[in-house]
Design an enzyme around this catalytic site. Structure first.
Site, PDB file in Angstrom:
ATOM      1  N   SER A 165      25.001  74.355  57.876  1.00 17.68           N
ATOM      2  CA  SER A 165      24.861  75.764  58.237  1.00 17.68           C
ATOM      3  C   SER A 165      26.130  76.506  57.863  1.00 17.68           C
ATOM      4  CB  SER A 165      24.630  75.889  59.738  1.00 17.68           C
ATOM      5  OG  SER A 165      24.683  77.244  60.146  1.00 17.68           O
ATOM      6  N   TYR A 196      26.996  74.911  68.812  1.00 19.06           N
ATOM      7  CA  TYR A 196      26.195  74.742  67.604  1.00 19.06           C
ATOM      8  C   TYR A 196      27.102  74.680  66.376  1.00 19.06           C
ATOM      9  CZ  TYR A 196      22.903  75.771  63.827  1.00 19.06           C
ATOM     10  OH  TYR A 196      22.185  75.718  62.669  1.00 19.06           O
TER      11      TYR A 196
END
Length: 146
Positions: A39, A52
């Site tokens: 990501s 995250y």
């Protein structure tokens, strides 16, 4: 804290365990391609998604090191770094700049699998944005809402 533990298990620990197993199998076979979905959050975790971002940063670092370990074995590792993906996971959230879709990520992965790249940004402009993100001074970074 349970939510954080589940997020780390989902986005780091589970991936690393599976990647090691698949990688060893492919290494013995002498061929294969592993796709790791990282990501843009791995580049610089933000205050609103620190857990995250940290889990993805760990996965991203592992994938880069594992790719180096696999180099020359016939096994390729493709690291994919999408930005905000509009889908079920992000439903109800305001889309970030340069948001993408699952379909666009799939198309980019398919194209990368036909080529020789080891890392793919989706959309491609995120590569430049990631460079800028790394350069923003921390006091200013903390003030960003998103």
């Amino acid at each position: 804290m349970r939510r954080a533990a589940a997020m780390i298990e989902t986005n780091f620990t589970g991936h690393v365990t599976a990647l090691l197993a698949f990688g060893e199998h492919m290494r013995r076979r002498g061929s294969g391609t592993i796709v790791v979905l990282s990501s843009v959050a791995a580049v610089r975790p933000r205050k609103f998604n620190a857990v995250y971002g940290a889990a993805k940063a760990g996965l991203d670092a592992f994938a880069r090191g594992f790719a180096d370990e696999l180099h020359g074995t016939g096994v390729r590792l493709l690291l994919v770094r999408p930005g905000f993906v509009i889908g079920r996971m992000t439903e109800g959230m305001t889309a970030a700049p340069l948001a993408t879709t699952p379909e666009a990520v799939g198309i980019a992965v398919a194209a990368a699998l036909r080529g020789k790249k080891s890392t793919v940004w989706v959309p491609a402009q995120l590569a430049g944005l990631a460079t800028v993100m790394r350069l923003v001074p921390r006091p200013l970074w903390r003030k960003l809402e998103r």
